[in-house]
Design a protein around this motif. Structure first.
Motif, PDB file in Angstrom:
ATOM      1  N   UNK A 177      -5.479  22.183   9.825  1.00 41.59           N
ATOM      2  CA  UNK A 177      -4.165  22.533  10.358  1.00 41.59           C
ATOM      3  C   UNK A 177      -3.225  21.343  10.488  1.00 41.59           C
ATOM      4  N   UNK A 178      -3.391  20.333   9.605  1.00 38.48           N
ATOM      5  CA  UNK A 178      -2.556  19.125   9.673  1.00 38.48           C
ATOM      6  C   UNK A 178      -2.210  18.616   8.272  1.00 38.48           C
ATOM      7  N   UNK A 179      -1.208  17.749   8.236  1.00 36.16           N
ATOM      8  CA  UNK A 179      -0.929  16.929   7.071  1.00 36.16           C
ATOM      9  C   UNK A 179      -1.399  15.533   7.430  1.00 36.16           C
ATOM     10  N   UNK A 180      -2.000  14.832   6.464  1.00 36.47           N
ATOM     11  CA  UNK A 180      -2.451  13.460   6.720  1.00 36.47           C
ATOM     12  C   UNK A 180      -1.828  12.509   5.704  1.00 36.47           C
ATOM     13  N   UNK A 181      -1.617  11.277   6.132  1.00 35.39           N
ATOM     14  CA  UNK A 181      -1.152  10.222   5.238  1.00 35.39           C
ATOM     15  C   UNK A 181      -2.384   9.594   4.598  1.00 35.39           C
ATOM     16  N   UNK A 182      -2.450   9.662   3.269  1.00 31.03           N
ATOM     17  CA  UNK A 182      -3.557   9.071   2.542  1.00 31.03           C
ATOM     18  C   UNK A 182      -3.018   7.825   1.834  1.00 31.03           C
ATOM     19  N   UNK A 183      -3.526   6.670   2.234  1.00 31.54           N
ATOM     20  CA  UNK A 183      -3.082   5.388   1.701  1.00 31.54           C
ATOM     21  C   UNK A 183      -4.019   4.882   0.620  1.00 31.54           C
ATOM     22  N   UNK A 234      -2.181   6.856  10.297  1.00 34.45           N
ATOM     23  CA  UNK A 234      -1.112   7.502  11.049  1.00 34.45           C
ATOM     24  C   UNK A 234       0.235   7.148  10.421  1.00 34.45           C
ATOM     25  N   UNK A 235       1.321   7.555  11.064  1.00 38.92           N
ATOM     26  CA  UNK A 235       2.649   7.321  10.505  1.00 38.92           C
ATOM     27  C   UNK A 235       3.020   5.842  10.430  1.00 38.92           C
ATOM     28  N   UNK A 236       2.281   4.982  11.124  1.00 40.86           N
ATOM     29  CA  UNK A 236       2.532   3.544  11.092  1.00 40.86           C
ATOM     30  C   UNK A 236       1.609   2.804  10.127  1.00 40.86           C
ATOM     31  N   UNK A 237       0.771   3.552   9.385  1.00 42.44           N
ATOM     32  CA  UNK A 237      -0.140   2.933   8.435  1.00 42.44           C
ATOM     33  C   UNK A 237      -1.416   2.405   9.065  1.00 42.44           C
ATOM     34  N   UNK A 238      -1.681   2.801  10.301  1.00 42.99           N
ATOM     35  CA  UNK A 238      -2.889   2.374  11.008  1.00 42.99           C
ATOM     36  C   UNK A 238      -3.973   3.424  10.793  1.00 42.99           C
ATOM     37  N   UNK A 239      -5.169   2.972  10.473  1.00 38.46           N
ATOM     38  CA  UNK A 239      -6.271   3.918  10.238  1.00 38.46           C
ATOM     39  C   UNK A 239      -6.500   4.833  11.426  1.00 38.46           C
ATOM     40  N   UNK A 240      -6.751   6.088  11.108  1.00 37.31           N
ATOM     41  CA  UNK A 240      -7.053   7.095  12.129  1.00 37.31           C
ATOM     42  C   UNK A 240      -8.523   7.017  12.532  1.00 37.31           C
ATOM     43  N   UNK A 241      -9.395   6.757  11.555  1.00 41.54           N
ATOM     44  CA  UNK A 241     -10.829   6.752  11.787  1.00 41.54           C
ATOM     45  C   UNK A 241     -11.411   5.340  11.702  1.00 41.54           C
ATOM     46  N   UNK A 284       0.845  -1.198   0.000  1.00 44.78           N
ATOM     47  CA  UNK A 284       0.000   0.000   0.000  1.00 44.78           C
ATOM     48  C   UNK A 284       0.881   1.249   0.000  1.00 44.78           C
ATOM     49  N   UNK A 285       0.742   2.031  -1.063  1.00 47.92           N
ATOM     50  CA  UNK A 285       1.488   3.279  -1.144  1.00 47.92           C
ATOM     51  C   UNK A 285       0.687   4.386  -0.470  1.00 47.92           C
ATOM     52  N   UNK A 286       1.339   5.498  -0.227  1.00 51.15           N
ATOM     53  CA  UNK A 286       0.611   6.623   0.365  1.00 51.15           C
ATOM     54  C   UNK A 286       1.224   7.949  -0.070  1.00 51.15           C
ATOM     55  N   UNK A 287       0.452   8.983   0.186  1.00 52.74           N
ATOM     56  CA  UNK A 287       0.854  10.343  -0.123  1.00 52.74           C
ATOM     57  C   UNK A 287       0.485  11.205   1.077  1.00 52.74           C
ATOM     58  N   UNK A 288       1.314  12.184   1.366  1.00 52.30           N
ATOM     59  CA  UNK A 288       0.999  13.133   2.434  1.00 52.30           C
ATOM     60  C   UNK A 288       0.201  14.276   1.811  1.00 52.30           C
ATOM     61  N   UNK A 289      -0.935  14.587   2.421  1.00 55.55           N
ATOM     62  CA  UNK A 289      -1.819  15.639   1.914  1.00 55.55           C
ATOM     63  C   UNK A 289      -1.974  16.708   2.994  1.00 55.55           C
TER      64      UNK A 289
END
Length: 113
Positions: A25-31, A66-73, A14-19
């Motif tokens: 007021x944040x950057x999120x990892x979108x996988x 999150x930074x470990x690839x674990x879903x936030x929601x 699974x690749x991701x991009x920081x958005x």
């Protein structure tokens, strides 16, 4: 069991991009979506003759990690995500759809909603 099978199943593909989400007021990892998640979303594109009204919120729930690839929601957060800024949710969902290779027709259906 084969070595090839084990190698494929163990590989983190699974690749991701920081958005940047200035509304929050944040950057999120979108996988990318998992195959299971992509199927769920595609089914919601066909639900009840049109797109489910929470499809973008579901995509955000599935793809922000999150930074470990674990879903936030969790699934329980979808309704709350629907009350967040439309530009923020749309920005994240569009990146997730692009990374997950949803078809243009899928994206057009989601846009219609």
């Amino acid at each position: 069991m084969s070595d090839l099978r084990d190698k494929i199943l163990a590989f983190d593909d699974r690749t991701h991009e920081v958005v940047n989400v200035p509304e929050w007021g944040v950057d999120v990892n979108v996988y990318t979506m998992t195959a299971r998640d992509k199927t769920r979303i595609e089914k919601s594109f066909m639900a009840d003759g049109g797109v489910a009204d929470d499809v973008y919120a579901k995509i955000v729930q599935m793809c922000v990690c999150d930074d470990n690839g674990v879903r936030v929601f969790t699934d329980k957060d979808v309704e709350a995500l629907q009350d967040k800024s439309a530009p923020a949710i749309s920005r994240i969902a569009k990146v997730a759809m692009r990374l997950s290779k949803l078809t243009e027709s899928d994206e057009a259906l989601a846009e219609k909603n």
